[in-house]
Design a protein around this motif. Structure first.
Motif, mmCIF file in Angstrom:
data_model
loop_
_atom_site.group_PDB
_atom_site.id
_atom_site.type_symbol
_atom_site.label_atom_id
_atom_site.label_comp_id
_atom_site.label_asym_id
_atom_site.label_seq_id
_atom_site.Cartn_x
_atom_site.Cartn_y
_atom_site.Cartn_z
ATOM 1 N N ARG A 294 -14.102 3.093 1.013
ATOM 2 C CA ARG A 294 -13.066 4.114 0.870
ATOM 3 C C ARG A 294 -11.833 3.645 0.092
ATOM 4 N NH1 ARG A 294 -12.392 6.240 7.003
ATOM 5 N NH2 ARG A 294 -14.450 7.131 7.310
ATOM 6 N N VAL A 295 -11.477 2.386 0.276
ATOM 7 C CA VAL A 295 -10.193 1.924 -0.248
ATOM 8 C C VAL A 295 -10.366 0.809 -1.268
ATOM 9 C CG1 VAL A 295 -7.952 0.953 0.370
ATOM 10 C CG2 VAL A 295 -9.061 2.573 1.919
ATOM 11 N N LEU A 296 -11.025 -0.259 -0.873
ATOM 12 C CA LEU A 296 -11.100 -1.438 -1.741
ATOM 13 C C LEU A 296 -11.748 -1.127 -3.084
ATOM 14 C CD1 LEU A 296 -10.109 -4.316 -1.451
ATOM 15 C CD2 LEU A 296 -12.392 -4.976 -0.726
ATOM 16 N N SER A 297 -12.690 -0.185 -3.081
ATOM 17 C CA SER A 297 -13.345 0.186 -4.337
ATOM 18 C C SER A 297 -12.375 0.865 -5.307
ATOM 19 C CB SER A 297 -14.519 1.120 -4.055
ATOM 20 O OG SER A 297 -14.055 2.320 -3.454
ATOM 21 N N ARG A 298 -11.210 1.285 -4.812
ATOM 22 C CA ARG A 298 -10.218 1.965 -5.649
ATOM 23 C C ARG A 298 -9.024 1.065 -5.999
ATOM 24 N NH1 ARG A 298 -9.089 6.826 -1.795
ATOM 25 N NH2 ARG A 298 -7.403 7.205 -3.256
ATOM 26 N N VAL A 299 -9.071 -0.178 -5.559
ATOM 27 C CA VAL A 299 -7.958 -1.097 -5.782
ATOM 28 C C VAL A 299 -8.106 -1.769 -7.143
ATOM 29 C CG1 VAL A 299 -6.877 -3.243 -4.936
ATOM 30 C CG2 VAL A 299 -7.586 -1.472 -3.325
ATOM 31 N N ARG A 300 -6.963 -1.980 -7.810
ATOM 32 C CA ARG A 300 -6.958 -2.670 -9.100
ATOM 33 C C ARG A 300 -7.617 -4.035 -8.956
ATOM 34 N NH1 ARG A 300 -0.723 -1.949 -10.114
ATOM 35 N NH2 ARG A 300 -0.844 -3.968 -9.108
ATOM 36 N N THR A 301 -8.299 -4.448 -9.970
ATOM 37 C CA THR A 301 -9.047 -5.701 -9.957
ATOM 38 C C THR A 301 -8.179 -6.886 -9.569
ATOM 39 O OG1 THR A 301 -10.444 -4.802 -11.699
ATOM 40 C CG2 THR A 301 -10.573 -7.167 -11.317
ATOM 41 N N ASP A 302 -6.949 -6.947 -10.079
ATOM 42 C CA ASP A 302 -6.094 -8.099 -9.803
ATOM 43 C C ASP A 302 -5.551 -8.112 -8.367
ATOM 44 O OD1 ASP A 302 -4.659 -5.845 -10.635
ATOM 45 O OD2 ASP A 302 -2.923 -7.040 -11.218
ATOM 46 N N ASP A 303 -5.715 -7.021 -7.612
ATOM 47 C CA ASP A 303 -5.251 -6.961 -6.213
ATOM 48 C C ASP A 303 -6.386 -6.960 -5.191
ATOM 49 O OD1 ASP A 303 -2.553 -7.015 -6.715
ATOM 50 O OD2 ASP A 303 -2.281 -4.837 -6.620
ATOM 51 N N VAL A 304 -7.633 -6.953 -5.666
ATOM 52 C CA VAL A 304 -8.776 -6.812 -4.756
ATOM 53 C C VAL A 304 -8.826 -7.939 -3.728
ATOM 54 C CG1 VAL A 304 -11.303 -6.866 -4.598
ATOM 55 C CG2 VAL A 304 -10.186 -5.393 -6.273
ATOM 56 N N GLU A 305 -8.766 -9.184 -4.164
ATOM 57 C CA GLU A 305 -8.910 -10.305 -3.224
ATOM 58 C C GLU A 305 -7.777 -10.339 -2.200
ATOM 59 O OE1 GLU A 305 -11.467 -12.224 -2.451
ATOM 60 O OE2 GLU A 305 -12.462 -10.934 -3.906
ATOM 61 N N ARG A 306 -6.555 -10.122 -2.652
ATOM 62 C CA ARG A 306 -5.414 -10.133 -1.731
ATOM 63 C C ARG A 306 -5.529 -8.978 -0.740
ATOM 64 N NH1 ARG A 306 0.842 -9.063 -2.902
ATOM 65 N NH2 ARG A 306 -0.044 -7.642 -4.408
ATOM 66 N N THR A 307 -5.970 -7.825 -1.208
ATOM 67 C CA THR A 307 -6.136 -6.658 -0.337
ATOM 68 C C THR A 307 -7.251 -6.902 0.669
ATOM 69 O OG1 THR A 307 -5.364 -5.225 -2.122
ATOM 70 C CG2 THR A 307 -6.544 -4.171 -0.308
ATOM 71 N N ARG A 308 -8.366 -7.471 0.215
ATOM 72 C CA ARG A 308 -9.476 -7.778 1.122
ATOM 73 C C ARG A 308 -9.028 -8.778 2.191
ATOM 74 N NH1 ARG A 308 -13.869 -9.381 -2.144
ATOM 75 N NH2 ARG A 308 -14.432 -7.214 -2.125
ATOM 76 N N GLU A 309 -8.328 -9.819 1.777
ATOM 77 C CA GLU A 309 -7.853 -10.823 2.730
ATOM 78 C C GLU A 309 -6.900 -10.206 3.755
ATOM 79 O OE1 GLU A 309 -5.443 -15.077 2.852
ATOM 80 O OE2 GLU A 309 -5.951 -14.195 0.917
ATOM 81 N N ALA A 310 -5.982 -9.364 3.292
ATOM 82 C CA ALA A 310 -5.033 -8.719 4.203
ATOM 83 C C ALA A 310 -5.767 -7.796 5.180
ATOM 84 C CB ALA A 310 -3.985 -7.944 3.413
ATOM 85 N N ALA A 311 -6.735 -7.036 4.687
ATOM 86 C CA ALA A 311 -7.495 -6.133 5.559
ATOM 87 C C ALA A 311 -8.269 -6.932 6.607
ATOM 88 C CB ALA A 311 -8.442 -5.272 4.729
#
Length: 166
Positions: free
Chosen positions: A134-151
């Motif tokens: 729902r969310v991570l697939s819509r995140v900018r490439t440069d923020d994916v890892e940080r967003t995944r780690e935070a989630a």
């Protein structure tokens, strides 16, 4: 006789001074208590506004994508993280059990909603599979890892919190 009258007058002045000091201290304490109560009430209102904004942001985030919407347009700051911080100030370091618990459980928005229900609904939002699709697939490439780690940090915190309500 005169010394006795002076002594009595001095004792009376001291008694009145003690009474006045006591009255001023009580007024000061009452004023502080009222100020503290007003601050607590203001903090509650602020937290309720933050929580409402958090839920509104989640609702907007999960709305269906309009035609032509870029799938990789979300930034880390666009994700509604469960902390009392401005979105631009949220970082992995601000995601702690204390900050998440304080945000989610300090003031229930509805008296009928139990803490374990709040935790459960939050776990569903951040569940790795659902969050990824729902969310991570819509995140900018440069923020994916940080967003995944935070989630993942949020999920660990929520799972830890859920243990307290079993």
């Amino acid at each position: 006789m005169r010394k006795k009258e002076e002594h009595e007058a001095r004792k009376e002045r001291q008694r009145r001074l003690r009474e006045e000091t006591q009255r001023l201290q009580e007024e000061s304490q009452a004023h502080r208590a009222a100020r503290d109560a007003a601050k607590v009430e203001a903090d509650k209102k602020k937290l309720v506004r933050w929580r409402q904004a958090y839920d509104d942001r989640w609702a907007r985030l999960l709305e269906r994508l309009p035609e032509g919407f870029e799938t990789d347009s979300l930034a880390f700051e666009d994700i509604p993280w469960p902390v009392s911080e401005q979105p631009s100030r949220v970082s992995i370091e601000t995601l702690s059990k204390e900050s998440v618990s304080s945000f989610l459980l300090s003031i229930p928005l509805d008296a009928e909603v139990l803490s374990k229900d709040i935790i459960r609904s939050s776990l569903l939002r951040f569940h790795p599979d659902k969050f990824t699709s729902r969310v991570l697939s819509r995140v900018r490439t440069d923020d994916v890892e940080r967003t995944r780690e935070a989630a993942n940090i949020v999920v660990r915190i929520l799972n830890d919190m859920a243990k307290d309500y079993r």
